[in-house]
Design an enzyme around this catalytic site. Structure first.
Site, PDB file in Angstrom:
ATOM      1  N   ASP A  51       0.764  -1.167   0.043  1.00  0.00           N
ATOM      2  CA  ASP A  51       0.167  -0.094   0.062  1.00  0.00           C
ATOM      3  C   ASP A  51       0.730   1.203   0.032  1.00  0.00           C
ATOM      4  O   ASP A  51       0.582   2.208   0.707  1.00  0.00           O
ATOM      5  CB  ASP A  51      -1.016   0.053   1.155  1.00  0.00           C
ATOM      6  N   MET A  52       1.919   1.184  -0.828  1.00  0.00           N
ATOM      7  CA  MET A  52       3.055   2.221  -0.841  1.00  0.00           C
ATOM      8  C   MET A  52       2.188   3.242  -1.841  1.00  0.00           C
ATOM      9  O   MET A  52       3.109   3.573  -2.970  1.00  0.00           O
ATOM     10  CB  MET A  52       4.360   1.757  -1.134  1.00  0.00           C
TER      11      MET A  52
END
Length: 784
Positions: A465-466
């Site tokens: 989830d970057m």
């Protein structure tokens, strides 16, 4: 009696440290806790037998603990304290007459003499001296200076480009101009006078957090200032206009967006301003404010009075959830202000992370800003076809979305869009080639057609989830040969700052590919390499000695947990056993991004460091859906329709404090021409993090963004203590702070009002996810 109670206490401590210490040794960790537990037990036995040797044994423990602690962490007070605090306090107790007298001896004359204190007193005094000395040092501080203010004698380009045609005293877009610099050319407030800032006025919107709100109800808005009026929105999507000099309300509009427990967010980061140059001055809707709402609408309002502009879309309202194959209410809306450029309004949207595999598309759409007609659509799941999608067809389900703010270079005809990842974020199987290409990147689109001009990806095959969370900042950078290059600065969650040629996406500060950990679940894979910018605030990998706690006990628990988690450094893949993710999902930089000074060509930001854990859960083991399962950065993310859910959360001790040692938050400055970090200073106190208002400057996390002024002062709220602060941009040192009545998790702004005074304004409303105090305040400061 005191010695009996002390003996029992030492037995309990010894059993806890000894048992936990044996467990830690079995996991390959430090033997100190086992040693300490045995020493507590030995001291307890000797105390119970009334032996003076108890003081000698405990003295050995004090010396061993001091040597061990300094060997592990040096003279860092916030790490020495938890390692030795309990040991020193109990050592002082053992030196009291109530303990020493029973350990002494009775003379032939019948007098009772207490045991000699010095065998224990000397080590305790030495340890106390080391503690006091450590309080005078700051091993985490990086002192330095950025290039000084531009003067008549400074060789710079004739006039730094700031983007757009924005008067110096106004703030027309989220980042002030289309370039997203968060830089103001105002200079009334300087490092010499900023300490004199006083509250000029305060306004309350009346939109307060409700009992039925979702957890992530936040107030993140940066108001706009046009002429003599401020325009802002609230978490529940009220649009409000205020007088810039007095804070008096001019008008408000309520879109009645309702409540929906399926929403992951309840926020509004800003509205969009537009002036129709073709309309007669003063005519209805010649100037507009566009309001995104949490039920997926975009509403056009007359900037003069807040009336709906019925000529736009369907009687003033544009539905943003059209052409979505799956359209569950509450799963999608635009949390950030759209971009108004060249007769278009360009809109992205936030989707609920990790709810399911059947969510709305992350499509980017451009509409005619006057009529609301669809001009083009760019869908990262179908990137080559940008002509308007016909009725009855659908955008790509779950394609990477843009929930943050885009930047624009009208001269180049490009809009720069920060993209997230495809939900489910921690599962990379079955992604299409186009999704693999565009996830977690900045993409440059042609404003006229929506066609891709270039893309620069910052995470390959993102399993963490970057998202690219922040608005890119645009400025021109002077090279070593004196030439000027149009640049883009992109902050990332993982801590890298990418400085790119915004014409091509090619790096101006070198970027290299470095090896990355493998070891995913069998159904997935990990990229063998990941990009790394030479300008990076990436933290060092965590090791056992970085584990923290307010006492030996929770520190020991954190060390045990550290060894139980899978961790191979940055980009450790999620796992069934649980993985340590550092930097964590919260991000080193988040939507607040950084501020850049286009004249000095420097940046100012707030890197934050919090480790997270990520544990995959097979779908057949996920419990029935509960109201607390919203899909977020904390708790169970269900990923309905996927083979795994994921349990996410900060890496916390049993007492609820971070397991990693502080500092957790800094302010930092970097030279964008050289790519060198000039300074990093701990930022913020624990005043609002603990039951007691202790103003210890430990360096705390936060979320929000900074601004820079030409006067040489940077302003930032964001930290989890409730302050707005002013910093010397050159050195990064704090010069002023103003107490806020609620959490300041928004980006401030600055402007000139009709009295020709410079104001600094911040909205203080708190942030549900990080637990700061909610509120509804707009606070404006100025010099006396």
């Amino acid at each position: 009696m005191a010695i009996v109670i002390t003996s029992i206490l030492f037995v309990l401590i010894g059993l806890a440290l000894g048992g936990g210490g044996a467990w830690l040794v079995a996991l390959g960790g430090s033997p100190f806790y086992l040693f300490a537990g045995l020493m507590f037990l030995a001291t307890a036995v000797l105390l119970f037998k009334r032996r003076a040797a108890a003081l000698w044994v405990y003295a050995l423990l004090v010396l061993a603990a001091l040597i061990w602690a300094i060997w592990e962490v040096g003279f860092d007070w916030w790490q020495l304290g938890p390692r030795g605090g309990l040991i020193i306090i109990l050592g002082l107790w053992l030196l009291t007459p109530w303990i020493r007298r029973p350990l002494g001896f009775r003379s032939t004359m019948g007098s009772q003499y207490p045991a000699n204190p010095w065998p224990l007193a000397v080590p305790v005094i030495i340890a106390a001296g080391a503690a006091i000395y450590s309080m005078t040092t700051d091993p985490h501080d990086l002192a330095g200076e950025l290039p000084g203010p531009v003067t008549l004698h400074t060789p710079v380009q004739a006039k730094a480009a700031m983007g757009g045609d924005v008067p110096d005293g106004e703030w027309h877009q989220y980042g002030r101009t289309p370039y997203g610099q968060r830089y103001s050319p105002l200079d009334q407030i300087t490092p010499q006078n900023v300490a004199n800032l006083k509250l000029a006025w305060q306004y309350q919107t009346g939109d307060v957090k409700r009992p039925d709100d979702v957890g992530e109800t936040t107030y993140q808005v940066t108001p706009l200032k046009i002429a003599d009026t401020l325009y802002l929105c609230t978490p529940h999507n009220l649009a409000i206009a205020l007088d810039a000099a007095t804070g008096k309300e001019k008008w408000r509009y309520d879109p009645n967006s309702g409540m929906n427990p399926n929403r992951q967010h309840q926020t509004c980061r800003g509205v969009t301003y537009y002036r129709d140059v073709a309309a007669p001055p003063g005519s209805a809707c010649a100037e507009r404010v566009y309001l995104p709402t949490s039920d997926a609408r975009l509403i056009a309002l007359d900037a003069a009075n807040g009336q709906v502009c019925t000529s736009f879309a369907d009687k003033g309202t544009l539905r943003l959830d059209t052409n979505m194959k799956y359209d569950p209410a509450g799963y999608y809306y635009s949390t950030s202000p759209p971009v108004a450029v060249l007769g278009k309004i360009i809109v992205g949207g936030a989707v609920n992370d990790n709810y399911s595999t059947q969510e709305q598309s992350g499509v980017i759409r451009a509409f005619d800003i006057n009529t609301g007609a669809l001009d083009w659509n760019w869908d990262s799941g179908n990137p080559d076809v940008t002509t308007p999608l016909p009725a009855g067809q659908f955008y790509t389900t779950n394609s990477p979305n843009s929930w943050s703010v885009s930047s624009v270079d009208e001269g180049l005809g490009l809009i720069y869009v920060p993209l997230g990842n495809q939900p489910p974020d921690q599962l990379g199987m079955n992604r299409s080639p186009s999704v693999e290409k565009y996830s977690s990147s900045i993409v440059a689109l042609d404003i006229a057609t929506g066609q891709v001009k270039w893309v620069r990806q910052f995470v390959h095959h993102d399993l963490w989830d970057m998202d690219v969370p922040a608005q890119p900042s645009l400025l021109d950078i002077t090279g070593k040969d004196g030439t000027t290059v149009p640049a883009l600065v992109g902050p990332t969650k993982q801590g890298d700052i990418y400085v790119l040629d915004r014409r091509t996406g090619e790096p101006l500060i070198p970027v290299k590919e470095v090896p990355a950990p493998a070891g995913t679940i069998p159904e997935d894979r990990a990229s063998p390499t990941q990009p790394l910018s030479d300008l990076s605030f990436m933290p060092d990998p965590l090791v056992e000695k970085d584990m923290w706690g307010v006492s030996l006990f929770d520190q020991l628990a954190c060390r045990i947990k550290f060894h139980q988690l899978k961790y191979e450094g940055r980009y450790t893949p999620p796992s069934l056993q649980g993985s340590l993710i550092y930097p964590g999902n919260f991000g080193t930089f988040n939507w607040g991004g950084v501020a850049v000074d286009p004249e000095r060509q420097v940046m100012f930001g707030m890197p934050t460091y919090l480790a997270f854990t990520s544990r995959l859960i097979p779908s057949d083991q996920i419990p029935p859906k509960g109201q607390d399962q919203k899909g977020s950065e904390q708790g169970l993310n269900r990923n309905d329709g996927a083979p795994y859910g994921v349990f996410l959360g900060p890496f916390l001790s049993p007492l609820g404090v971070p397991c990693q040692a502080p500092p957790w938050g800094y302010v930092a400055g970097a030279d964008l021409r050289t790519g060198k970090i000039a300074y990093m200073h701990k930022n913020g106190t624990v005043q609002d993090m603990t039951p007691l208002p202790l103003p210890f400057k430990i360096g705390v996390p936060g979320i929000g963004g900074p601004i820079i002024t030409k006067g040489g002062v940077a302003f930032l709220g964001a930290a989890v203590d409730n302050y707005l602060r002013g910093y010397d941009l050159t050195t990064g040192r704090e010069l002023w702070r103003g107490r806020l009545p609620a959490g300041g998790q928004s980006t401030p702004m600055t402007y000139i009002a009709g009295d020709n005074k410079q104001y600094v304004l911040i909205v203080a409303g708190g942030h549900g996810s990080i637990g700061t105090k909610p509120g509804d305040y707009v606070m404006a400061y100025t010099l006396p």
